[in-house]
Scaffold this motif. Structure first.
Motif, PDB file in Angstrom:
ATOM      1  N   ALA A 298       0.841  -1.204   0.000  1.00 30.81           N
ATOM      2  CA  ALA A 298       0.000   0.000   0.000  1.00 30.81           C
ATOM      3  C   ALA A 298       0.879   1.259   0.000  1.00 30.81           C
ATOM      4  O   ALA A 298       0.578   2.242  -0.678  1.00 30.81           O
ATOM      5  N   VAL A 299       1.958   1.216   0.760  1.00 36.28           N
ATOM      6  CA  VAL A 299       2.903   2.348   0.788  1.00 36.28           C
ATOM      7  C   VAL A 299       3.499   2.547  -0.606  1.00 36.28           C
ATOM      8  O   VAL A 299       3.561   3.665  -1.122  1.00 36.28           O
ATOM      9  N   ALA A 300       3.896   1.421  -1.233  1.00 39.46           N
ATOM     10  CA  ALA A 300       4.510   1.496  -2.564  1.00 39.46           C
ATOM     11  C   ALA A 300       3.544   2.102  -3.583  1.00 39.46           C
ATOM     12  O   ALA A 300       3.939   2.907  -4.434  1.00 39.46           O
ATOM     13  N   GLU A 301       2.270   1.713  -3.461  1.00 39.12           N
ATOM     14  CA  GLU A 301       1.267   2.254  -4.405  1.00 39.12           C
ATOM     15  C   GLU A 301       1.184   3.773  -4.284  1.00 39.12           C
ATOM     16  O   GLU A 301       1.112   4.488  -5.279  1.00 39.12           O
ATOM     17  N   GLN A 302       1.188   4.236  -3.048  1.00 39.20           N
ATOM     18  CA  GLN A 302       1.096   5.683  -2.838  1.00 39.20           C
ATOM     19  C   GLN A 302       2.345   6.407  -3.326  1.00 39.20           C
ATOM     20  O   GLN A 302       2.270   7.483  -3.912  1.00 39.20           O
ATOM     21  N   VAL A 303       3.513   5.791  -3.033  1.00 43.04           N
ATOM     22  CA  VAL A 303       4.773   6.406  -3.477  1.00 43.04           C
ATOM     23  C   VAL A 303       4.766   6.535  -4.998  1.00 43.04           C
ATOM     24  O   VAL A 303       5.092   7.583  -5.556  1.00 43.04           O
ATOM     25  N   LEU A 304       4.357   5.456  -5.649  1.00 45.08           N
ATOM     26  CA  LEU A 304       4.336   5.443  -7.107  1.00 45.08           C
ATOM     27  C   LEU A 304       3.392   6.514  -7.664  1.00 45.08           C
ATOM     28  O   LEU A 304       3.740   7.260  -8.592  1.00 45.08           O
ATOM     29  N   ALA A 305       2.219   6.616  -7.048  1.00 44.07           N
ATOM     30  CA  ALA A 305       1.248   7.608  -7.510  1.00 44.07           C
ATOM     31  C   ALA A 305       1.823   9.013  -7.370  1.00 44.07           C
ATOM     32  O   ALA A 305       1.685   9.859  -8.256  1.00 44.07           O
ATOM     33  N   ARG A 306       2.490   9.264  -6.250  1.00 39.98           N
ATOM     34  CA  ARG A 306       3.048  10.602  -6.033  1.00 39.98           C
ATOM     35  C   ARG A 306       4.197  10.901  -6.979  1.00 39.98           C
ATOM     36  O   ARG A 306       4.369  12.029  -7.430  1.00 39.98           O
ATOM     37  N   LEU A 307       5.001   9.860  -7.276  1.00 36.55           N
ATOM     38  CA  LEU A 307       6.106  10.057  -8.214  1.00 36.55           C
ATOM     39  C   LEU A 307       5.566  10.389  -9.597  1.00 36.55           C
ATOM     40  O   LEU A 307       6.065  11.278 -10.279  1.00 36.55           O
ATOM     41  N   GLN A 308       4.532   9.629  -9.996  1.00 42.81           N
ATOM     42  CA  GLN A 308       3.991   9.843 -11.332  1.00 42.81           C
ATOM     43  C   GLN A 308       3.342  11.213 -11.440  1.00 42.81           C
ATOM     44  O   GLN A 308       3.436  11.872 -12.464  1.00 42.81           O
ATOM     45  N   ALA A 309       2.748  11.676 -10.325  1.00 40.67           N
ATOM     46  CA  ALA A 309       2.133  13.004 -10.341  1.00 40.67           C
ATOM     47  C   ALA A 309       3.197  14.091 -10.429  1.00 40.67           C
ATOM     48  O   ALA A 309       3.001  15.131 -11.055  1.00 40.67           O
ATOM     49  N   ALA A 310       4.361  13.832  -9.806  1.00 38.64           N
ATOM     50  CA  ALA A 310       5.406  14.857  -9.758  1.00 38.64           C
ATOM     51  C   ALA A 310       6.157  14.991 -11.080  1.00 38.64           C
ATOM     52  O   ALA A 310       6.784  16.010 -11.337  1.00 38.64           O
ATOM     53  N   GLY A 311       6.087  13.963 -11.939  1.00 36.94           N
ATOM     54  CA  GLY A 311       6.823  14.024 -13.199  1.00 36.94           C
ATOM     55  C   GLY A 311       8.283  13.661 -13.003  1.00 36.94           C
ATOM     56  O   GLY A 311       8.703  13.305 -11.918  1.00 36.94           O
ATOM     57  N   GLU A 312       9.051  13.766 -14.074  1.00 35.41           N
ATOM     58  CA  GLU A 312      10.450  13.356 -14.052  1.00 35.41           C
ATOM     59  C   GLU A 312      11.263  14.219 -13.095  1.00 35.41           C
ATOM     60  O   GLU A 312      10.960  15.385 -12.888  1.00 35.41           O
ATOM     61  N   SER A 313      12.282  13.612 -12.524  1.00 41.05           N
ATOM     62  CA  SER A 313      13.187  14.373 -11.674  1.00 41.05           C
ATOM     63  C   SER A 313      13.922  15.396 -12.529  1.00 41.05           C
ATOM     64  O   SER A 313      14.344  15.110 -13.638  1.00 41.05           O
ATOM     65  N   ARG A 314      14.047  16.621 -11.998  1.00 41.79           N
ATOM     66  CA  ARG A 314      14.712  17.650 -12.792  1.00 41.79           C
ATOM     67  C   ARG A 314      16.149  17.855 -12.341  1.00 41.79           C
ATOM     68  O   ARG A 314      16.673  18.946 -12.312  1.00 41.79           O
ATOM     69  N   GLY A 315      16.754  16.767 -11.928  1.00 46.16           N
ATOM     70  CA  GLY A 315      18.104  16.784 -11.386  1.00 46.16           C
ATOM     71  C   GLY A 315      19.102  17.737 -12.005  1.00 46.16           C
ATOM     72  O   GLY A 315      19.291  18.840 -11.513  1.00 46.16           O
ATOM     73  N   SER A 316      19.744  17.348 -13.107  1.00 50.53           N
ATOM     74  CA  SER A 316      20.903  18.126 -13.527  1.00 50.53           C
ATOM     75  C   SER A 316      20.673  18.866 -14.835  1.00 50.53           C
ATOM     76  O   SER A 316      21.486  18.845 -15.727  1.00 50.53           O
ATOM     77  N   SER A 317      19.553  19.559 -14.947  1.00 50.25           N
ATOM     78  CA  SER A 317      19.311  20.303 -16.172  1.00 50.25           C
ATOM     79  C   SER A 317      19.985  21.669 -16.133  1.00 50.25           C
ATOM     80  O   SER A 317      19.867  22.439 -17.068  1.00 50.25           O
ATOM     81  N   LEU A 318      20.696  21.960 -15.046  1.00 49.39           N
ATOM     82  CA  LEU A 318      21.263  23.302 -14.903  1.00 49.39           C
ATOM     83  C   LEU A 318      22.780  23.311 -15.024  1.00 49.39           C
ATOM     84  O   LEU A 318      23.460  24.127 -14.430  1.00 49.39           O
ATOM     85  N   SER A 319      23.292  22.399 -15.815  1.00 42.58           N
ATOM     86  CA  SER A 319      24.729  22.311 -15.994  1.00 42.58           C
ATOM     87  C   SER A 319      25.135  23.186 -17.167  1.00 42.58           C
ATOM     88  O   SER A 319      24.483  23.157 -18.202  1.00 42.58           O
TER      89      SER A 319
END
Lengths: 360, 113
Positions: free
Chosen positions: A334-355
């Motif tokens: 159940a925790v994993a389902e919620q984590v996944l839903a939140r990740l998908q809602a947040a979109g891709e990580s915007r980690g290193s686009s500022l190099s």
């Protein structure tokens, strides 16, 4: 006494022939110190490492002569060195990974690693391609929990391949050192080891990498939040007050470094009796939910204390796989389902686009 | 510019040899003279950690100091490697916003970048 401006103007006349620009334009002049008539600076030449010694000495002499010709200069001291030009872009950490999720706790002993392992396995059961990075460098437990032992194989010149256990790509410092060797490391060593770890593991294409963070809020945690493109963090706590206080600290740390907190998991929330299946609240169940509400972050669920969870860990088969219908396993899924839903809602990580590399 | 929660730079750029441009997620077009950024460094080498006093002597920073490269630090800031060999400072989004010198943000009496 000459001014900085004059020294730089004089040095602009010193050309580096193979670059077609002067030493100032090439940003080779660094650490200029003018003290009375004494001028000193470093000449850091952006040239290939195999440049002839004579060429470096020639440039140094030309710089010295140019500065010495200025009025008021009594002595010139130049230390020259060669440093290849900075590359165009930094090395991207985990290039094929869509989401990186940190599993953290304010203190040890709350079941953080157990949660990380089960979260990874549960995410895989939900159809995700999953990696698990054991970043708990002081006490790596993933080799045991996931039942994976061995040495990672090299992948190309500067990378290593993660091991695979239960369909999950797995990397742990525990694979690289003997199980009985304690990690007695100072801050800078921790930073170096983790950075290397993040940059050199070849994860390939993955949907989620779960990172088992070291407990607390110290050097290692800071390095991870700086270097890993974290999409979010899951905070694990237990219902006791002391643990909740620490969970708040962990939360604040992620807030400061702008990593979204996906939510709080309350582990060892209640006890399910093995013979009568009754739920007993041993500690003060519900503290995690209250903390989450108080701090305005999602509450991801309560995982019961249940016989078999710890044994599963010791046997290298997380409870989600060993007893998928048990209350603890269902809670983790159940925790994993919620984590996944939140990740998908947040979109891709915007980690290193500022190099970026600055154009001279 | 005051940086509200959730606001972050989306793109960095360069306008000529001495101006860094920042495209913010809220639509703001930030501008910085790079030397001013170097002088505003808040790292432990440039600012006394206990007193908060600036220990960096502007005369020791070359007039033409410029970045060599810029790298993100996590999701909260950037780190700039400078041509004068300095590179330990982190500019958080809040700091970058405060230091913005575009025509809209520039302090009264100062030239916009």
């Amino acid at each position: 006494m000459p001014g900085t401006q004059e020294v730089f103007s004089a040095l602009k006349h010193v050309q580096i022939p193979r670059l077609g620009k002067d030493v100032v334009a090439a940003a080779a002049v660094r650490g200029l110190v003018i003290s009375g008539g004494a001028v000193s600076f470093d000449l850091v030449l952006p040239l290939p490492p195999d440049v002839p010694e004579a060429e470096v000495r020639g440039l140094q002499a030309a710089c010295e002569a140019a500065v010495r010709s200025l009025k008021g200069v009594s002595s010139v001291h130049v230390r020259s060195s060669v440093q290849p030009a900075a590359q165009a872009a930094g090395r991207r950490v985990m290039p094929g990974v869509r989401h990186v999720v940190a599993v953290a706790s304010g203190k040890g002993g709350v079941g953080k690693s157990t949660t990380a392992a089960n979260l990874a396995v549960a995410l895989a059961r939900l159809g995700q391609r999953v990696g698990l990075l054991d970043a708990d460098i002081y006490g790596p437990s993933m080799p045991t929990m996931m039942g994976a032992h061995g040495r990672p194989e090299p992948a190309g010149e500067k990378s290593i391949k993660p091991l695979v256990a239960h369909g999950i790509r797995l990397m742990s410092i525990g694979f690289l050192v003997d199980a009985d060797t304690p990690m007695v490391w100072r801050g800078p060593m921790v930073h170096g080891a983790l950075t290397q770890f993040l940059e050199q593991v070849d994860w390939g294409e993955l949907d989620v990498v779960v990172v088992d963070m070291p407990p607390g809020t110290g050097d290692a945690q800071l390095t991870l939040t700086q270097k890993a493109p974290l999409s979010g963090a899951v905070i694990v706590t237990t219902p006791q007050l002391v643990s909740l206080v620490d969970a708040r600290k962990g939360l604040k740390m992620f807030e400061q470094v702008k990593v979204p907190v996906l939510g709080i998991v309350e582990n060892m929330s209640y006890f399910v009796c093995g013979s009568c299946q009754t739920e007993h609240d041993i500690f003060r169940r519900g503290g995690g939910r209250r903390t989450a509400t108080e701090l305005g972050v999602p509450f991801l669920g309560e995982v019961p204390l249940q016989a078999g969870v710890a044994e599963s860990g010791d046997e290298g088969m997380p409870i989600v796989l060993r007893a998928p219908d048990s209350p603890a396993a269902r809670a983790f899924v159940a925790v994993a389902e919620q984590v996944l839903a939140r990740l998908q809602a947040a979109g891709e990580s915007r980690g290193s686009s500022l190099s970026m590399a600055w154009q001279a | 510019m005051r940086v509200e929660a959730g606001v972050h730079p989306e793109r960095l750029g360069q306008d000529g040899p001495g101006v860094l441009t920042v495209a913010w997620s809220n639509g703001h077009h930030g501008r910085h003279r790079v030397r001013a950024l170097r002088l505003a460094c808040r790292c432990a080498q440039c600012v006394d950690e206990w007193s908060g006093e600036r220990t960096l002597d502007p005369d020791r920073v070359p007039p033409e100091v410029r970045p060599l490269r810029i790298e993100p630090v996590g999701l909260y800031g950037i780190q700039i490697e400078w041509s004068d060999g300095h590179g330990t400072g982190i500019f958080t989004w809040e700091t970058l916003g405060e230091l913005c010198a575009c025509a809209e943000c520039v302090k009264p009496g100062e030239e916009p970048a």
